[in-house]
Design a protein around this motif. Structure first.
Motif, PDB file in Angstrom:
ATOM      1  N   VAL A 224      63.320  46.763  51.090  1.00 35.89           N
ATOM      2  CA  VAL A 224      63.848  45.224  51.991  1.00 35.89           C
ATOM      3  C   VAL A 224      64.963  44.949  51.187  1.00 35.89           C
ATOM      4  CG1 VAL A 224      63.752  43.209  52.777  1.00 35.89           C
ATOM      5  CG2 VAL A 224      61.506  45.126  53.545  1.00 35.89           C
ATOM      6  N   MET A 225      65.843  45.471  51.343  1.00 36.58           N
ATOM      7  CA  MET A 225      67.376  44.345  50.611  1.00 36.58           C
ATOM      8  C   MET A 225      67.637  42.952  51.764  1.00 36.58           C
ATOM      9  SD  MET A 225      67.636  46.457  48.311  1.00 36.58           S
ATOM     10  CE  MET A 225      68.933  46.022  47.153  1.00 36.58           C
ATOM     11  N   GLU A 226      68.223  42.351  50.770  1.00 33.96           N
ATOM     12  CA  GLU A 226      68.997  41.039  51.669  1.00 33.96           C
ATOM     13  C   GLU A 226      69.802  40.482  51.295  1.00 33.96           C
ATOM     14  OE1 GLU A 226      67.568  35.259  51.511  1.00 33.96           O
ATOM     15  OE2 GLU A 226      66.691  37.405  49.702  1.00 33.96           O
ATOM     16  N   LEU A 227      70.235  40.080  52.634  1.00 34.52           N
ATOM     17  CA  LEU A 227      71.983  39.776  52.188  1.00 34.52           C
ATOM     18  C   LEU A 227      72.087  38.597  52.179  1.00 34.52           C
ATOM     19  CD1 LEU A 227      74.823  40.414  52.807  1.00 34.52           C
ATOM     20  CD2 LEU A 227      74.952  40.591  55.096  1.00 34.52           C
ATOM     21  N   ARG A 228      72.730  38.063  50.896  1.00 38.91           N
ATOM     22  CA  ARG A 228      73.094  36.672  51.217  1.00 38.91           C
ATOM     23  C   ARG A 228      74.511  36.553  50.377  1.00 38.91           C
ATOM     24  NH1 ARG A 228      68.376  33.242  46.974  1.00 38.91           N
ATOM     25  NH2 ARG A 228      67.164  33.782  49.246  1.00 38.91           N
ATOM     26  N   GLU A 229      74.973  35.639  50.592  1.00 38.23           N
ATOM     27  CA  GLU A 229      76.086  34.908  50.234  1.00 38.23           C
ATOM     28  C   GLU A 229      77.266  36.602  49.589  1.00 38.23           C
ATOM     29  OE1 GLU A 229      75.376  33.020  46.346  1.00 38.23           O
ATOM     30  OE2 GLU A 229      74.878  31.204  47.332  1.00 38.23           O
ATOM     31  N   GLY A 230      76.749  37.070  50.097  1.00 35.56           N
ATOM     32  CA  GLY A 230      78.037  38.679  50.258  1.00 35.56           C
ATOM     33  C   GLY A 230      77.265  39.675  49.421  1.00 35.56           C
ATOM     34  N   LYS A 231      76.176  39.868  49.435  1.00 41.42           N
ATOM     35  CA  LYS A 231      75.590  40.152  48.450  1.00 41.42           C
ATOM     36  C   LYS A 231      74.326  41.060  49.039  1.00 41.42           C
ATOM     37  CE  LYS A 231      78.717  39.553  43.884  1.00 41.42           C
ATOM     38  NZ  LYS A 231      79.378  40.730  44.288  1.00 41.42           N
TER      39      LYS A 231
ATOM     40  N   LYS B 275      81.303  40.378  49.559  1.00 38.75           N
ATOM     41  CA  LYS B 275      82.105  39.818  48.770  1.00 38.75           C
ATOM     42  C   LYS B 275      81.305  41.114  47.391  1.00 38.75           C
ATOM     43  CE  LYS B 275      82.133  35.349  49.661  1.00 38.75           C
ATOM     44  NZ  LYS B 275      81.345  34.287  49.063  1.00 38.75           N
ATOM     45  N   GLY B 276      82.094  41.854  47.324  1.00 39.93           N
ATOM     46  CA  GLY B 276      82.147  42.685  46.161  1.00 39.93           C
ATOM     47  C   GLY B 276      80.240  43.988  45.855  1.00 39.93           C
ATOM     48  N   MET B 277      79.979  44.048  47.215  1.00 42.86           N
ATOM     49  CA  MET B 277      78.942  44.491  48.082  1.00 42.86           C
ATOM     50  C   MET B 277      78.187  46.304  47.467  1.00 42.86           C
ATOM     51  SD  MET B 277      77.045  45.376  51.257  1.00 42.86           S
ATOM     52  CE  MET B 277      77.356  46.894  51.005  1.00 42.86           C
ATOM     53  N   ASP B 278      76.877  45.909  46.853  1.00 40.96           N
ATOM     54  CA  ASP B 278      76.199  46.944  46.552  1.00 40.96           C
ATOM     55  C   ASP B 278      75.285  47.401  46.988  1.00 40.96           C
ATOM     56  OD1 ASP B 278      78.525  48.450  44.642  1.00 40.96           O
ATOM     57  OD2 ASP B 278      78.491  46.706  43.188  1.00 40.96           O
ATOM     58  N   LEU B 279      75.206  48.603  47.648  1.00 47.48           N
ATOM     59  CA  LEU B 279      73.803  49.093  48.177  1.00 47.48           C
ATOM     60  C   LEU B 279      73.313  51.181  48.256  1.00 47.48           C
ATOM     61  CD1 LEU B 279      71.345  48.176  50.640  1.00 47.48           C
ATOM     62  CD2 LEU B 279      72.766  48.730  52.176  1.00 47.48           C
TER      63      LEU B 279
ATOM     64  N   SER C  19      70.645  34.101  59.129  1.00 48.26           N
ATOM     65  CA  SER C  19      71.343  34.338  60.609  1.00 48.26           C
ATOM     66  C   SER C  19      72.912  33.642  60.666  1.00 48.26           C
ATOM     67  CB  SER C  19      71.415  33.261  61.915  1.00 48.26           C
ATOM     68  OG  SER C  19      71.843  33.119  63.237  1.00 48.26           O
ATOM     69  N   GLY C  20      74.152  34.570  60.954  1.00 47.40           N
ATOM     70  CA  GLY C  20      75.497  34.829  60.574  1.00 47.40           C
ATOM     71  C   GLY C  20      75.637  35.019  58.896  1.00 47.40           C
ATOM     72  N   VAL C  21      75.031  35.007  58.407  1.00 46.22           N
ATOM     73  CA  VAL C  21      75.305  36.410  57.173  1.00 46.22           C
ATOM     74  C   VAL C  21      76.278  37.556  57.245  1.00 46.22           C
ATOM     75  CG1 VAL C  21      73.787  35.368  56.015  1.00 46.22           C
ATOM     76  CG2 VAL C  21      73.098  37.370  56.724  1.00 46.22           C
ATOM     77  N   GLY C  22      76.211  38.381  58.106  1.00 49.15           N
ATOM     78  CA  GLY C  22      77.088  39.367  57.775  1.00 49.15           C
ATOM     79  C   GLY C  22      76.456  40.910  58.364  1.00 49.15           C
TER      80      GLY C  22
END
Length: 245
Positions: A228-235, A39-43, A57-60
């Motif tokens: 380390v980056m965490e993927l959570r709620e699309g970002k 969801k509008g993710m930047d990296l 698990s399952g966040v993408g």
């Protein structure tokens, strides 16, 4: 270690971003609804770093890695490889990008069961059009470098899990890619083999300035990454020191 496009951001005193995701959205339609994964993710990925990506698990996480490597398209947003939007140039550019500039390491290895370790490691170079002799020399060099000089002619079924994953790593590196994307590379390994693989990745990073982006569910593996980056709620956001998944 990488070859190909020059890095226009490598001037002294400035950040050197090899890969950037800008405002990336990705969703999947199911018979019942639509699943919005990104969801509008930047990296941003720095050249020469080992970046870990964690998340429940399952966040993408795998979807994100596939988009970064050009294996899957986002619904919207841009992926910039050294300031070039990889999805704006057509399929032929994407194929060249994936084969020349990116190496992939998958959790399930994806080796060809009827081929030897050497033949598996040579395969991407042959696809790129390298001479068989040069592809063989490069594959042998890598397999020896990662401690498999006595396993060159063994097939995947004759190797341990750790050995098989090292063959997959050699295959990912054979074309001297600028970037290696690894999806849960230690997921099917015991703790000893997992530690050995991460130590090998750190050696390759140190010796060749090789850039890695590694998706992992393991806090221990993540703790050995440069960042380390965490993927959570699309970002994605910077992960805390105590990573609990």
């Amino acid at each position: 270690m990488g070859s190909g496009m020059s890095d226009s951001n490598s001037n002294a005193g400035s950040e050197s971003w090899i890969l950037e995701a800008q405002n990336v959205d990705k969703s999947f339609k199911t018979p019942r609804d639509e699943i919005h994964v990104l969801k509008g993710m930047d990296l941003r990925v720095r050249s020469g770093e080992i970046l870990g990506i964690v998340g429940a698990s399952g966040v993408g996480k795998s979807t994100l890695l596939h988009i970064l490597g050009g294996l899957d398209h986002p619904n919207s947003g841009r992926i910039l490889f050294r300031n070039v939007d990889i999805f704006s140039k057509g399929n032929s550019f994407l194929e060249k990008f994936r084969n020349k500039h990116v190496g992939f390491v998958f959790q399930m290895f994806n080796l060809l069961g009827d081929f030897t370790a050497l033949e598996n490691a040579m395969f991407p170079a042959l696809i790129q059009g390298a001479e068989k002799r040069k592809a063989r020399e490069r594959a042998v060099e890598l397999l020896k470098r990662i401690g498999l000089e006595n396993r060159l002619h063994h097939k995947p079924g004759e190797l341990s899990g750790g050995e098989t994953q090292r063959v997959a790593l050699a295959r990912a590196l054979v074309n001297r890619p600028d970037l290696v994307l690894a999806d849960e590379p230690t997921g099917n390994l015991d703790s000893h083999a997992s530690h050995a693989l991460i130590e090998l990745i750190r050696e390759l990073n140190r010796d060749y300035n090789q850039t890695f982006v590694i998706v992992t569910h393991s806090p221990k593996v993540a703790s050995s990454m440069d960042r380390v980056m965490e993927l959570r709620e699309g970002k994605v956001r910077a992960a805390g020191k105590d990573i609990i998944l």
